[in-house]
Design a protein around this motif. Sequence first.
Motif, PDB file in Angstrom:
ATOM      1  N   LYS A  50       0.987  -0.971   0.408  1.00 27.69           N
ATOM      2  CA  LYS A  50      -0.271  -0.131  -0.167  1.00 27.69           C
ATOM      3  C   LYS A  50       0.710   1.312  -0.260  1.00 27.69           C
ATOM      4  CE  LYS A  50      -3.580   1.657   2.179  1.00 27.69           C
ATOM      5  NZ  LYS A  50      -5.313   2.234   3.223  1.00 27.69           N
ATOM      6  N   LEU A  51       1.914   1.500   0.749  1.00 31.31           N
ATOM      7  CA  LEU A  51       2.933   2.329   0.884  1.00 31.31           C
ATOM      8  C   LEU A  51       3.612   2.839  -0.438  1.00 31.31           C
ATOM      9  CD1 LEU A  51       4.074   1.877   3.906  1.00 31.31           C
ATOM     10  CD2 LEU A  51       2.799   4.201   3.575  1.00 31.31           C
ATOM     11  N   LYS A  52       4.041   1.622  -1.166  1.00 28.42           N
ATOM     12  CA  LYS A  52       4.884   1.564  -2.960  1.00 28.42           C
ATOM     13  C   LYS A  52       3.762   2.569  -3.499  1.00 28.42           C
ATOM     14  CE  LYS A  52       6.160  -1.756  -4.142  1.00 28.42           C
ATOM     15  NZ  LYS A  52       5.811  -3.256  -4.923  1.00 28.42           N
ATOM     16  N   GLN A  53       2.634   2.598  -3.126  1.00 27.28           N
ATOM     17  CA  GLN A  53       1.185   3.640  -4.319  1.00 27.28           C
ATOM     18  C   GLN A  53       1.335   4.714  -3.817  1.00 27.28           C
ATOM     19  OE1 GLN A  53       0.431   1.597  -7.201  1.00 27.28           O
ATOM     20  NE2 GLN A  53       0.654  -0.131  -6.058  1.00 27.28           N
ATOM     21  N   LEU A  54       1.547   5.396  -2.127  1.00 29.85           N
ATOM     22  CA  LEU A  54       1.561   6.767  -1.782  1.00 29.85           C
ATOM     23  C   LEU A  54       2.893   7.927  -1.664  1.00 29.85           C
ATOM     24  CD1 LEU A  54      -0.173   5.405   0.844  1.00 29.85           C
ATOM     25  CD2 LEU A  54      -1.321   6.132  -0.871  1.00 29.85           C
ATOM     26  N   VAL A  55       4.194   6.608  -1.925  1.00 28.05           N
ATOM     27  CA  VAL A  55       5.180   7.644  -1.687  1.00 28.05           C
ATOM     28  C   VAL A  55       6.205   8.344  -2.827  1.00 28.05           C
ATOM     29  CG1 VAL A  55       6.364   5.618   0.056  1.00 28.05           C
ATOM     30  CG2 VAL A  55       6.468   5.680  -2.462  1.00 28.05           C
ATOM     31  N   SER A  56       5.372   8.699  -3.611  1.00 25.97           N
ATOM     32  CA  SER A  56       5.755   9.724  -4.629  1.00 25.97           C
ATOM     33  C   SER A  56       5.215  10.951  -4.245  1.00 25.97           C
ATOM     34  CB  SER A  56       4.728   9.096  -5.805  1.00 25.97           C
ATOM     35  OG  SER A  56       3.954   8.994  -6.056  1.00 25.97           O
ATOM     36  N   LYS A  57       3.837  10.693  -3.297  1.00 27.42           N
ATOM     37  CA  LYS A  57       3.567  12.096  -3.200  1.00 27.42           C
ATOM     38  C   LYS A  57       4.123  11.933  -1.541  1.00 27.42           C
ATOM     39  CE  LYS A  57      -1.195  10.017  -4.756  1.00 27.42           C
ATOM     40  NZ  LYS A  57      -2.836   9.191  -4.636  1.00 27.42           N
ATOM     41  N   THR A  58       4.299  11.819  -0.792  1.00 28.04           N
ATOM     42  CA  THR A  58       5.552  12.642  -0.390  1.00 28.04           C
ATOM     43  C   THR A  58       6.582  12.699   0.314  1.00 28.04           C
ATOM     44  OG1 THR A  58       4.978   9.641   0.736  1.00 28.04           O
ATOM     45  CG2 THR A  58       3.200  10.646   1.291  1.00 28.04           C
ATOM     46  N   PRO A  59       7.163  13.426  -0.331  1.00 28.04           N
ATOM     47  CA  PRO A  59       8.464  13.157  -0.466  1.00 28.04           C
ATOM     48  C   PRO A  59       8.976  14.379   0.480  1.00 28.04           C
ATOM     49  CG  PRO A  59       6.745  16.056  -0.909  1.00 28.04           C
ATOM     50  CD  PRO A  59       6.311  14.858  -0.832  1.00 28.04           C
ATOM     51  N   ALA A  60       8.760  14.114   1.773  1.00 21.77           N
ATOM     52  CA  ALA A  60       9.246  14.267   2.907  1.00 21.77           C
ATOM     53  C   ALA A  60      10.635  13.239   3.243  1.00 21.77           C
ATOM     54  CB  ALA A  60       8.920  15.292   4.262  1.00 21.77           C
ATOM     55  N   LEU A  61       9.622  12.047   3.258  1.00 18.88           N
ATOM     56  CA  LEU A  61       9.611  10.644   3.834  1.00 18.88           C
ATOM     57  C   LEU A  61      10.586   9.849   2.711  1.00 18.88           C
ATOM     58  CD1 LEU A  61       8.595   8.623   5.539  1.00 18.88           C
ATOM     59  CD2 LEU A  61       7.464   7.217   3.821  1.00 18.88           C
ATOM     60  N   LYS A  62      12.339   9.873   3.638  1.00 13.34           N
ATOM     61  CA  LYS A  62      13.444   9.399   3.019  1.00 13.34           C
ATOM     62  C   LYS A  62      13.608   7.647   3.966  1.00 13.34           C
ATOM     63  CE  LYS A  62      13.967  13.572   1.942  1.00 13.34           C
ATOM     64  NZ  LYS A  62      13.568  13.934   0.213  1.00 13.34           N
ATOM     65  N   CYS A  63      12.980   7.599   4.472  1.00 15.28           N
ATOM     66  CA  CYS A  63      13.330   5.799   5.427  1.00 15.28           C
ATOM     67  C   CYS A  63      11.952   5.171   6.012  1.00 15.28           C
ATOM     68  CB  CYS A  63      14.048   6.181   6.295  1.00 15.28           C
ATOM     69  SG  CYS A  63      14.797   4.295   6.974  1.00 15.28           S
ATOM     70  N   ILE A  64      12.130   4.475   5.338  1.00 14.43           N
ATOM     71  CA  ILE A  64      10.330   3.312   5.890  1.00 14.43           C
ATOM     72  C   ILE A  64      11.204   1.716   6.681  1.00 14.43           C
ATOM     73  CG2 ILE A  64       8.799   1.740   5.411  1.00 14.43           C
ATOM     74  CD1 ILE A  64       8.102   3.599   2.851  1.00 14.43           C
ATOM     75  N   ILE A  65      11.393   1.687   7.641  1.00 15.64           N
ATOM     76  CA  ILE A  65      11.493   0.938   8.506  1.00 15.64           C
ATOM     77  C   ILE A  65      10.337  -0.006   9.065  1.00 15.64           C
ATOM     78  CG2 ILE A  65      12.341   0.347  11.082  1.00 15.64           C
ATOM     79  CD1 ILE A  65      13.345   3.188  11.008  1.00 15.64           C
ATOM     80  N   TYR A  66      10.355  -1.497   8.363  1.00 15.88           N
ATOM     81  CA  TYR A  66       9.340  -2.472   7.686  1.00 15.88           C
ATOM     82  C   TYR A  66       9.545  -3.208   9.285  1.00 15.88           C
ATOM     83  CZ  TYR A  66      12.386  -4.996   4.587  1.00 15.88           C
ATOM     84  OH  TYR A  66      12.945  -5.930   4.466  1.00 15.88           O
ATOM     85  N   ILE A  67       8.915  -3.886  10.115  1.00 17.08           N
ATOM     86  CA  ILE A  67       8.936  -5.429  10.804  1.00 17.08           C
ATOM     87  C   ILE A  67       8.847  -6.677   9.700  1.00 17.08           C
ATOM     88  CG2 ILE A  67       7.484  -5.887  13.300  1.00 17.08           C
ATOM     89  CD1 ILE A  67       6.802  -2.861  13.904  1.00 17.08           C
ATOM     90  N   GLU A  68       9.139  -7.350  10.199  1.00 12.41           N
ATOM     91  CA  GLU A  68       9.178  -7.798   9.460  1.00 12.41           C
ATOM     92  C   GLU A  68       8.136  -8.962   9.716  1.00 12.41           C
ATOM     93  OE1 GLU A  68      13.944  -8.116   9.701  1.00 12.41           O
ATOM     94  OE2 GLU A  68      12.233  -7.017  10.394  1.00 12.41           O
ATOM     95  N   GLY A  69       8.096 -10.367   8.603  1.00 14.72           N
ATOM     96  CA  GLY A  69       6.826 -10.981   9.478  1.00 14.72           C
ATOM     97  C   GLY A  69       7.123 -12.372   8.704  1.00 14.72           C
ATOM     98  N   HIS A  70       5.677 -13.358   8.782  1.00 11.29           N
ATOM     99  CA  HIS A  70       6.101 -15.193   8.216  1.00 11.29           C
ATOM    100  C   HIS A  70       6.029 -14.868   6.581  1.00 11.29           C
ATOM    101  CE1 HIS A  70       1.978 -14.302   8.638  1.00 11.29           C
ATOM    102  NE2 HIS A  70       1.746 -14.269   7.886  1.00 11.29           N
ATOM    103  N   LYS A  71       5.704 -13.984   6.055  1.00 11.41           N
ATOM    104  CA  LYS A  71       5.642 -13.633   5.280  1.00 11.41           C
ATOM    105  C   LYS A  71       7.108 -12.727   4.502  1.00 11.41           C
ATOM    106  CE  LYS A  71       0.997 -14.170   3.425  1.00 11.41           C
ATOM    107  NZ  LYS A  71       0.465 -13.510   2.642  1.00 11.41           N
TER     108      LYS A  71
END
Length: 715
Positions: free
Chosen positions: A207-228
């Motif tokens: 979902k974030l992949k579709q939104l990052v182009s609209k959030t220019p200040a965002l530089k880093c996404i830290i993601y919590i891993e899971g079972h997939k």
Amino acid sequence: MSDSFGVSLAIGILKTVVCLYDVITLPVYYFLDRPWIRRAVNRQVQAVKANPDDPYSSYVRRELPPPHYVLECNTINDVLRKVVETYTTRRCMAYREVFGEEEERQADGKVFQKLVLGDYVWFSYNEIDKRVDDIAKGLLAHGVKAGDIVMILAETRMEWFLTAHAVFRIGATIGTLYTTLGSDAIVHGLNQTQVSHLVTTFDFLPKLKQLVSKTPALKCIIYIEGHKKASTEGFTLELVPFSKLEEKGKNSPNVKFPVVQPDDHAVIMYTSGSTGVPKGVILTHKNVVATIKGFYAVAHFLKEKHVFMAYLPLAHVLELAAECFFLSIGIAIGYSSPHTMTDKSTAIKKGMKGDASILQPSVLAAVPLVMDRIRKAVTEEASSKGAFFRRFLEFAVEYKKFWTKKGFSTPIVNTIVCRKIQKLLGGKLEYIVTGSAPLSPETHDFIRSCLNATVIQGYGLTETAAGGTLMSFDDLSTGRVGPPLYGLRIKLCDWKEGNYFVTDKPYPRGEIVIGGDCVAAGYFKNETAESQEAFREEDGIRWFYTGDIGEIQHDGVVKIIDRKKDLVKLQFGEYISLGKVETELKSCKYVDNICIYGNSYQTYVVALVVPNVKAIEALAKELGKEGRSMAELCRDPQINQAVLKEIVEHGKRAKLHKTEIPTKVKLCVEEWSPDSGLVTAALKLRRRNIEDFYKKDINRMYGVVSGESEQSKST
């Protein structure tokens, strides 16, 4: 007819036997339970006026808490440091391991994804403190500085809470967004805060992949891993796995963290946006700690043996404040989710235990909608076993309710009825705390009786860091939310338009105003006239004007009776409190959710109802309409008429005024979920969205053929 007679006869015999048992054993129970003590405590005055001679004076809690290190703390960092020093190697937090997913085919051919789960993994206070330290150093290594905002967009889980404390430790601020918010609301929150770092989970990356182009200040996404395996392709910014962040912090040299001050911003909490785009509420360390101190004054007797099950959204102020409080007094926290909570939850494999069965929590927080659903689930389960079981449950609940309010225990009912129902939630539940919306007295009594648990209702807002009121654990009443929390003040203000005045008899009534250290610093980048009107400095105290209408009863306890924004005036001048009516009608057997609508040019209100599927299917069978789809049943005039009849009867039993009871009803086949935009992430109604979505149906119920007219507008 013979079956009905047989059931009535059996229940009649049971009541006779129980009555004889009560007469014989009453002296014994009177000696053992000493009910006069509980009744005397229940009658005590709990809050008093700061100035007895001033009718507009604020009320303060009468009881003072015993000494505790929590009362000496000024920041959330102080709280964590003290609790780690106190409990060191005791167990602190736990999560349940997820090993993968499996498909499970249902009897109707549908296939559901079920989780393969392990046991709970526990961490001590020292281990939690070390992890917070490592995450804090990892954030510093990735460019987060004191004063920055780090946004968290994730479901409730241990890493969420650890990240928050790590951010506090480095003198930064967390921003919180519900995962169920729409894309526009998420983009709004990210852009308004101008965050450069976002913490989320692996399953939210697409979902974030579709939104990052609209959030220019965002530089880093830290993601919590899971079972997939995380979907990391196609991103143009830095992606950091949470485990790598923590590892980097672990290998970083020790740093001296800044000293955080009470007025430093701790949280920018975005509301779920029931009336528009979400607003960010600025909560300082002082605000959150004030609420912790207030909770402690009520629940100081809770011991370290207790276990709290955390599953409500941490982006909601109730859950965040609850977890901060339970952590502060050494109560262990086990993380769960609505999808894995019980043995019958949607993500639990057949034959596998739900989280509650393994964790066996003794303390739980729940919103009223969840409580209503528990009540209906228990009632439906009893009804499915036949008329005798249904009548037996009704009798047992009424019996326990009667004796509980007299101050007596009911050990036989507890063993025969409550213990079996309690097993759904692990079997050791003692306390349920509820807030966020009004809880109907009927549901309060039912849950308290069925689960043999103390149900504590409180009142607070995001703007007051969940601080406000909380019932005493000895309070046997229902429909009230308790006296002001320790350290806070509550006063009432006249609301002339609604005809509520502080001078009303027998109890003062008016808009509830909360004052004290819990009141937020304001709305983030939102200094409008409306916000300046809501937050005020008066006599050296910061106040928040809530918009809720309450009355303060003889013992200083607050009862919520209305809300400014939920009030509609009908054609002949009658004021209808929509929220009050909805609270009462939600417990009707055919209702899963309900929105009452009033038109100021009409003489009656109408209801938009999300029906209870099982109850509607049972009604269809009774009317010879089984085999039809839910959409067909929702359109069927006979079904609608039967549902309306039951709603009217239920409203009368709840003592609603004739003008408060809906005259017409629309059964809605659509799901009211945050994704649909019809309810908020906290499951509160988005009235305007619902009204717009069902505009044609509302017009039809009011006899408006088509088009926008003055008669289709409500106040």
